[in-house]
Design an enzyme around this catalytic site. Sequence first.
Site, PDB file in Angstrom:
ATOM      1  N   GLY A   7      41.515  85.606  44.655  1.00 13.67           N
ATOM      2  CA  GLY A   7      42.587  84.705  43.821  1.00 13.67           C
ATOM      3  C   GLY A   7      43.563  85.584  43.477  1.00 13.67           C
ATOM      4  O   GLY A   7      43.998  86.458  44.230  1.00 13.67           O
ATOM      5  N   LEU A   8      44.317  85.236  42.553  1.00 16.53           N
ATOM      6  CA  LEU A   8      45.569  85.860  42.167  1.00 16.53           C
ATOM      7  C   LEU A   8      45.377  87.305  41.811  1.00 16.53           C
ATOM      8  O   LEU A   8      46.138  87.947  42.466  1.00 16.53           O
ATOM      9  CB  LEU A   8      46.364  85.297  40.949  1.00 16.53           C
ATOM     10  CG  LEU A   8      47.011  84.072  40.955  1.00 16.53           C
ATOM     11  CD1 LEU A   8      47.811  83.532  39.788  1.00 16.53           C
ATOM     12  CD2 LEU A   8      48.099  84.191  42.040  1.00 16.53           C
ATOM     13  N   ALA A   9      44.139  87.553  41.187  1.00 15.25           N
ATOM     14  CA  ALA A   9      43.827  88.953  41.021  1.00 15.25           C
ATOM     15  C   ALA A   9      43.248  89.705  42.181  1.00 15.25           C
ATOM     16  O   ALA A   9      43.964  90.883  42.724  1.00 15.25           O
ATOM     17  CB  ALA A   9      42.756  88.894  40.025  1.00 15.25           C
ATOM     18  N   GLY A  56      36.553  88.639  45.659  1.00  9.59           N
ATOM     19  CA  GLY A  56      37.340  87.388  45.177  1.00  9.59           C
ATOM     20  C   GLY A  56      38.752  87.538  45.644  1.00  9.59           C
ATOM     21  O   GLY A  56      39.283  88.977  45.978  1.00  9.59           O
ATOM     22  N   LEU A  65      48.030  83.829  34.588  1.00 11.14           N
ATOM     23  CA  LEU A  65      48.621  84.187  35.932  1.00 11.14           C
ATOM     24  C   LEU A  65      49.326  85.375  35.850  1.00 11.14           C
ATOM     25  O   LEU A  65      48.932  86.542  36.775  1.00 11.14           O
ATOM     26  CB  LEU A  65      49.749  83.008  36.232  1.00 11.14           C
ATOM     27  CG  LEU A  65      49.038  81.713  36.347  1.00 11.14           C
ATOM     28  CD1 LEU A  65      50.387  80.929  36.678  1.00 11.14           C
ATOM     29  CD2 LEU A  65      47.964  81.685  37.597  1.00 11.14           C
ATOM     30  N   HIS A 100      41.133  73.436  26.457  1.00  9.79           N
ATOM     31  CA  HIS A 100      42.499  72.845  26.612  1.00  9.79           C
ATOM     32  C   HIS A 100      42.666  71.455  26.274  1.00  9.79           C
ATOM     33  O   HIS A 100      41.868  70.682  26.619  1.00  9.79           O
ATOM     34  CB  HIS A 100      42.613  72.868  28.161  1.00  9.79           C
ATOM     35  CG  HIS A 100      44.321  72.985  28.604  1.00  9.79           C
ATOM     36  ND1 HIS A 100      44.905  71.880  28.498  1.00  9.79           N
ATOM     37  CD2 HIS A 100      45.025  73.803  29.285  1.00  9.79           C
ATOM     38  CE1 HIS A 100      46.189  71.949  28.926  1.00  9.79           C
ATOM     39  NE2 HIS A 100      46.316  73.285  29.241  1.00  9.79           N
ATOM     40  N   HIS A 154      38.628  75.215  29.534  1.00 17.46           N
ATOM     41  CA  HIS A 154      39.441  75.760  30.348  1.00 17.46           C
ATOM     42  C   HIS A 154      39.638  76.972  30.961  1.00 17.46           C
ATOM     43  O   HIS A 154      39.954  77.331  32.151  1.00 17.46           O
ATOM     44  CB  HIS A 154      40.754  75.272  29.758  1.00 17.46           C
ATOM     45  CG  HIS A 154      41.918  75.736  30.577  1.00 17.46           C
ATOM     46  ND1 HIS A 154      42.081  75.014  31.845  1.00 17.46           N
ATOM     47  CD2 HIS A 154      43.150  76.251  30.349  1.00 17.46           C
ATOM     48  CE1 HIS A 154      43.494  75.681  32.135  1.00 17.46           C
ATOM     49  NE2 HIS A 154      44.000  76.434  31.420  1.00 17.46           N
ATOM     50  N   SER A 170      48.920  70.052  33.016  1.00 18.72           N
ATOM     51  CA  SER A 170      49.747  71.141  32.184  1.00 18.72           C
ATOM     52  C   SER A 170      50.225  70.934  30.737  1.00 18.72           C
ATOM     53  O   SER A 170      50.755  69.955  30.611  1.00 18.72           O
ATOM     54  CB  SER A 170      50.817  71.499  33.157  1.00 18.72           C
ATOM     55  OG  SER A 170      51.755  72.005  32.432  1.00 18.72           O
ATOM     56  N   ARG A 179      46.815  75.973  21.858  1.00 17.41           N
ATOM     57  CA  ARG A 179      45.962  75.431  22.386  1.00 17.41           C
ATOM     58  C   ARG A 179      44.429  74.927  21.418  1.00 17.41           C
ATOM     59  O   ARG A 179      44.084  73.800  21.287  1.00 17.41           O
ATOM     60  CB  ARG A 179      45.242  75.934  23.734  1.00 17.41           C
ATOM     61  CG  ARG A 179      46.404  76.229  24.636  1.00 17.41           C
ATOM     62  CD  ARG A 179      45.744  76.709  26.054  1.00 17.41           C
ATOM     63  NE  ARG A 179      46.771  76.489  26.846  1.00 17.41           N
ATOM     64  CZ  ARG A 179      46.815  77.133  28.098  1.00 17.41           C
ATOM     65  NH1 ARG A 179      45.759  77.855  28.461  1.00 17.41           N
ATOM     66  NH2 ARG A 179      47.562  77.005  28.904  1.00 17.41           N
TER      67      ARG A 179
HETATM   68  C1  LIG Z   1      43.161  73.800  36.016  1.00 17.43           C
HETATM   69  C2  LIG Z   1      43.909  75.158  35.559  1.00 17.43           C
HETATM   70  C3  LIG Z   1      44.972  75.249  35.307  1.00 17.43           C
HETATM   71  C4  LIG Z   1      45.537  76.549  34.681  1.00 17.43           C
HETATM   72  N1  LIG Z   1      46.963  76.729  34.649  1.00 17.43           N
HETATM   73  C5  LIG Z   1      47.557  77.904  34.111  1.00 17.43           C
HETATM   74  C6  LIG Z   1      48.794  78.072  33.915  1.00 17.43           C
HETATM   75  O1  LIG Z   1      49.462  77.185  33.953  1.00 17.43           O
HETATM   76  N2  LIG Z   1      49.347  79.344  33.490  1.00 17.43           N
HETATM   77  C7  LIG Z   1      48.417  80.452  33.724  1.00 17.43           C
HETATM   78  O2  LIG Z   1      48.760  81.569  33.367  1.00 17.43           O
HETATM   79  N3  LIG Z   1      47.001  80.410  33.820  1.00 17.43           N
HETATM   80  C8  LIG Z   1      46.642  79.088  33.953  1.00 17.43           C
HETATM   81  N4  LIG Z   1      45.357  78.792  34.272  1.00 17.43           N
HETATM   82  C9  LIG Z   1      44.354  79.951  34.422  1.00 17.43           C
HETATM   83  C10 LIG Z   1      44.354  80.884  35.702  1.00 17.43           C
HETATM   84  O3  LIG Z   1      44.889  79.974  36.834  1.00 17.43           O
HETATM   85  C11 LIG Z   1      43.184  81.839  35.843  1.00 17.43           C
HETATM   86  O4  LIG Z   1      42.889  82.263  34.846  1.00 17.43           O
HETATM   87  C12 LIG Z   1      43.359  82.884  36.941  1.00 17.43           C
HETATM   88  O5  LIG Z   1      44.053  82.079  37.845  1.00 17.43           O
HETATM   89  C13 LIG Z   1      42.279  83.144  37.321  1.00 17.43           C
HETATM   90  O6  LIG Z   1      42.622  84.064  38.655  1.00 17.43           O
HETATM   91  P1  LIG Z   1      41.537  85.047  39.290  1.00 17.43           P
HETATM   92  O7  LIG Z   1      42.095  85.600  40.459  1.00 17.43           O
HETATM   93  O8  LIG Z   1      40.895  85.869  38.054  1.00 17.43           O
HETATM   94  O9  LIG Z   1      40.259  84.121  39.564  1.00 17.43           O
HETATM   95  P2  LIG Z   1      40.193  83.134  40.604  1.00 17.43           P
HETATM   96  O10 LIG Z   1      41.580  82.606  41.164  1.00 17.43           O
HETATM   97  O11 LIG Z   1      39.354  81.887  40.129  1.00 17.43           O
HETATM   98  O12 LIG Z   1      39.605  83.468  41.957  1.00 17.43           O
HETATM   99  C14 LIG Z   1      37.971  83.735  41.818  1.00 17.43           C
HETATM  100  C15 LIG Z   1      37.857  84.530  43.444  1.00 17.43           C
HETATM  101  O13 LIG Z   1      36.479  85.033  43.409  1.00 17.43           O
HETATM  102  C16 LIG Z   1      35.858  84.712  44.518  1.00 17.43           C
HETATM  103  N5  LIG Z   1      34.389  84.554  44.050  1.00 17.43           N
HETATM  104  C17 LIG Z   1      34.192  84.015  42.818  1.00 17.43           C
HETATM  105  N6  LIG Z   1      32.648  84.089  42.760  1.00 17.43           N
HETATM  106  C18 LIG Z   1      32.222  84.910  43.905  1.00 17.43           C
HETATM  107  C19 LIG Z   1      30.897  85.347  44.607  1.00 17.43           C
HETATM  108  N7  LIG Z   1      29.722  85.303  43.707  1.00 17.43           N
HETATM  109  N8  LIG Z   1      31.044  85.835  45.620  1.00 17.43           N
HETATM  110  C20 LIG Z   1      32.298  86.133  46.389  1.00 17.43           C
HETATM  111  N9  LIG Z   1      33.270  85.758  45.831  1.00 17.43           N
HETATM  112  C21 LIG Z   1      33.403  84.970  44.749  1.00 17.43           C
HETATM  113  C22 LIG Z   1      36.362  83.251  44.731  1.00 17.43           C
HETATM  114  O14 LIG Z   1      36.057  82.877  46.044  1.00 17.43           O
HETATM  115  C23 LIG Z   1      37.821  83.220  44.451  1.00 17.43           C
HETATM  116  O15 LIG Z   1      38.460  84.005  45.683  1.00 17.43           O
HETATM  117  C24 LIG Z   1      44.671  77.643  34.918  1.00 17.43           C
HETATM  118  C25 LIG Z   1      43.469  77.659  35.149  1.00 17.43           C
HETATM  119  C26 LIG Z   1      42.922  76.156  35.477  1.00 17.43           C
HETATM  120  C27 LIG Z   1      41.513  75.912  35.659  1.00 17.43           C
END
Ligand SMILES: Cc1cc2nc3c(=O)[nH]c(=O)nc-3n(C[C@H](O)[C@H](O)[C@H](O)COP(=O)(O)OP(=O)(O)OC[C@H]3O[C@@H](n4cnc5c(N)ncnc54)[C@H](O)[C@@H]3O)c2cc1C
Lengths: 253, 659, 227
Positions: free
Chosen positions: B64-66, B62, B463, B288, B423, B306, B352
Amino acid sequence: MNLTLHVWRQKNAATQGAFVKYDARDISPDMSFLEMLDVINEELILKGEQPIAFDHDCREGICGTCGLMINGIAHGPQRATTTCQLHMRHFKDGDTVYIEPWRAHAFPIIKDLVVDRGAFDRIIQAGGFVSVSTGSAPEANALPVPKVSADLAMDAAACIGCGACVAACPNSSAMLFTGSLIAHLARLPQGQPERYERVVNMVEVMDKEGFGGCTNIGECSSACPKEISMDVIAWMNRDLLRATIAKGKQGSQ
Amino acid sequence: MAIDTSVRPQTETGRSTADFQSTTLDANAPVGPIETRWDTHRFNMKLVNPANKRKYTIIMVGSGLAGGSAAASLAELGYNVKCFCYQDSPRRAHSIAAQGGINAAKNYRNDGDSIYRLFYDTVKGGDFRSRESNVYRLSQISVNIIDQCVAQGVPFAREYGGMLDNRSFGGAQVSRTFYARGQTGQQLLLGAYQALERQIGLGTVKMYPRTEMLDVVVIDGKAQGIVTRDMVTGKVESHAGDAVVLATGGYGNVFYLSTNAKGCNVTASWRAHRRGAFFANPCYTQIHPTCIPVSGDHQSKLTLMSESLRNDGRIWIPVRKGDARSPDQIPEAERDYYLERKYPSFGNLVPRDVASRNAKEVCDEGRGVGPGGLGVYLDFADAIKRLGAKVVRERYGNLFDMYERITGENPYEVPMRIYPAIHYTMGGLWVDYNLQSTIPGLYVIGEANFSDHGANRLGASALMQGLADGYFVLPYTIGDYLANLGPSKVTTAHTAFAEVEAEVNERTRRLLSINGKRTVDSFHRELGHIMWDYCGMARNDAGLKQALNRIPELRAEFWENVKVPGDGAELNQSLEKAGRVADFLELGELMCLDALHRTESCGGHFREESQTPEGEALRDDEHFAYVAAWQFKGVDRPPTLHREPLNFEYVHLTQRSYK
Amino acid sequence: MATALTLYRTTIGKKAVMAVSGLILVGFVVFHMIGNLKIYLGAQHYNDYAAGLRTFGGPFLGNSQFLWLARVVLLVAVGWHIVAAIQLTRLSQTSRPTRYAQKKVTVSYASRTMRWGGVIVLLFIIYHILHFTIGAVGYTPGQYQEGDVYQNVVRGFSVWYVSIFYIAAMIALGFHLYHGVWSMFQTLGVNTSRTTRALHTLAAVVAGAVVLGNISIPLAVLAGVVR
Ligand SMILES: Cc1cc2nc3c(=O)[nH]c(=O)nc-3n(C[C@H](O)[C@H](O)[C@H](O)COP(=O)(O)OP(=O)(O)OC[C@H]3O[C@@H](n4cnc5c(N)ncnc54)[C@H](O)[C@@H]3O)c2cc1C
Ligand code: HEM
Ligand code: HEM
Ligand code: SF4
Ligand code: F3S
Ligand code: FES
């Protein structure tokens, strides 16, 4: 409504591709363009044929994954809109639609409408960042940033890396993409220390990846779903020239 | 399905995976005054000698942000990192879609915010189903996140004085939300992405885009690697490492229609669950309130706007049932601003779950608007009068454009129509205070873990949590594990890898060979309907039991009747989907089971049997003040329930009330 | 020097060369157009001006030395300009091996005519020098009088198809300048979203002036106004 599609099908990078004709029956105007392709694919699968491969993920115009050449326009007829956000209400019953992948030497085709945009990541690797390791940051408000700078930076930072600029440019130039990153960081105080080094390194890689040179045509900006303005290109040109002059000075000292 | 809850004596680590005799899990949360717990804990952790760091390989699934922030930070520390994502670039992770903002207890507004208040609000907002120690740490770290992101060049909104701007966000009575237009998630992700690309350029991180993780490899009870599939060539490969981190996001797509990206999946988490990682609170899903309503069966995903829109927009519906008049024809007197009416102090800013449930209620009463009566108005007429169109455009311009693009209606003139949608998933793999799952060496961060949000997440806190985990928690806690262990000798030559690869290949072969009569999507849609109807905004005993009958049937049909064209040795999007849906079909059942066993209502989990006279969620702290962590025992076999008791030393248990 | 070379290796550097050489060329064309208009002041004036070009800079510079200096600068500029243009054109061809089956133009056409427009201008210049400067083409034997520039122009343009060719060439040049002059500023990074419109107007004015100013001469000759 019903449409006739001519879709580019290509098994992989090695093989030759060609257009294949498909009929899209009773398409709802509320469908997105990709949902229309979903419908076609469901039919193809049930017929035991290979569905059309196309890139997409968020389907809300922000991840930059989708991108199709629709009737000769990157991301289709609607301005400032990604393919996934384009809705069928912008087409008429009986329309013929040509669907092609992004075409550029630097974006090799992987399959059907899917291309490899890895070159963009490599441009960023060359310097598209502020070198600040986790933990070393000062208090956020220690350094005020004029609202105008922040807003200008945000305008440039809106780039989603979709590649439509390259696809639309008659020279397949990546200047709008690269310029948007350069301008974003150069418009903020945080971007200053590495400003000139950054532009030199990024432009070098941009050229190495085999994108064409910019001749200020402007198709990029008009295709850009985020309406990134061509002035980011001027900005990058200026910074590169300045960087060269600065280097020259150092040399002569 | 019966639930087996056999008892065992407390183990001091609470991490043993082999066999479980205990029903209680230990979070390894430090004790002592909450303000100092994280510091004390950090001090007590072992450090890895800088010179040795490069001898360790960390597998980060992964970006993403994390995952992105963690991979970059770990590489900066000197570890070898292998990072995987299914998109073509780490910049596209679904974090990018976050619009509203990110919370931090900076108290720049001098409006009474503080680390303690953010902590308090989060525990209370989570309806007392989260771990105090974690939440407090999260609040403490929140301030460093903003510093880090600003230094990276994230163009947060500013005031004319050049200082950072804030806004108040979903349920909060202080302005602690930082934002970058309507693209906060995008800008934060690009910051993390750029930090990550910098490390990739330096060769400290090896990035594997378009690579999907299909299984975890556990050797002697420790996570030692993963098996992946190259989505372009179809090549199945093994990767060995000293630790594995899952940062794979949420599982909202089990509902088919959600605000998640099409590719979001539970596969990584679920595969780990099958190998011994407990799955915690799967039924905690967040709906949401401000999404664009469904327009037809072709709908492939739902788009969120949002909820910052609720700061200035007013939610209403016609007083009369089935009032077919266009909104501008409906006079003030015949409009029901139901949130303002029912919750005078919070009005349109109630959390929410409350906002969502109320929308469902009024639509069930037949007062909903738009196609199918599944929608309520979100009206900006007053805001435009009060602030002027210019200010409104400045605040929400891109959201309004998005709405118009999708619906073809101009929200500056006609009120928006909104309806709730899935959501966020508060549930996820269970982790202790160190973010380590029940499989030693397997860490879970971001939305993928069961997280610090309890039964309901406050706006702008995901986030914050993702970046807290990635930048400031995992880099410390994983070091402790590695230091205690020393560099591992395991390579992909180990037979365990060959075995797992074989299983993965076999599964692929099976999916391709069924060659039935239904497409993967048709199964996914059907599962989504079941989940939404019975395990959605409101749940009850009968419905959940029905779902628990139908899901296994659907799963059985899937394995007999799904049609997956093409072969495994190429880019095959149907095959990718099939694997994910197969896992959703198992997860869905666990979610319903969890929802069924938790007979109380809390946060996002609303059991119709358990509500106050006013229809508010009614908790049952006596019986359910615990985290429900499920252990996999095999498909079609009841999982084992393990409980992590939650005790609240600081924030005292009170019924949430937003009256 | 080294840094200048690294710059030239980049696409942006090549483009900058086009801009600088372009600037010189534009300067010349404008100056030359103004000079050409002196033809309306009569033979005496015009020939003196032409002669003046040769004696300019004296006594420091000998006869025609300044002119040769200018010619060298112009040659170098055109040379560079063309080399860079060709390099960028080549690059742009290799950077898209497969063409689109459909490709719509959504912005100005002028920018698309730069390459052909440039070639036409080049051919024009060659002909033009053989014509007026050397007198090798476009005249019946003995018609061309070294030094009597005025008569040379009048006799030259009295041939209608030569005039038509000039007029066509001027229009091509006009397009080239209309995009070129704005483009120059963009390439040199002077342009910003605030100045874009102003610069486009400037480009239009320069291009318009050069085209009209120059075209007026063959027309005047054909119309018998200048004889
Ligand atoms: C439309 C929307 C709006 C939002 N707005 C807000 C907000 O305003 N404020 C807030 O705090 N939160 C908000 N959230 C929630 C927040 O965005 C998410 O909870 C957060 O960004 C999740 O980050 P993450 O890094 O955990 O996962 P993600 O950003 O989803 O990253 C997942 C990663 O894992 C990888 N991955 C997944 N499965 C596999 C696999 N099987 N094999 C290899 N790689 C894989 C993907 O490629 C990706 O890189 C929102 C969410 C959504 C959907
Ligand atoms: C109708 C318009 C034009 C007229 C009447 C005209 C006239 C002339 C004349 C009379 C000369 C010879 C001067 C001399 O020998 O002393 C000349 C030279 C020249 N002209 Fe033009 N010209 C025109 C347009 C242009 C344009 C558009 C260009 C460039 C794009 C151009 C480029 C030149 C050059 C390069 C020379 C040679 C200068 C030198 O080296 O002596 N001319 N022109
Ligand atoms: C004397 C006549 C000429 C003038 C005044 C002129 C001027 C210019 C200018 C100002 C530009 C813009 C540079 C930039 O974009 O930064 C330009 C671009 C260009 N010129 Fe010329 N040029 C002339 C002759 C030529 C010739 C002979 C060619 C022959 C090939 C040519 C080809 C081009 C091309 C291809 C471009 C690129 C388009 C662009 O960069 O925008 N030009 N020219
Ligand atoms: S500049 Fe615009 S078109 Fe180019 S990649 Fe960025 S968003 Fe896409
Ligand atoms: S279209 Fe191409 S030429 Fe330059 S201005 Fe845009 S990159
Ligand atoms: S799919 Fe994400 S931008 Fe289109």
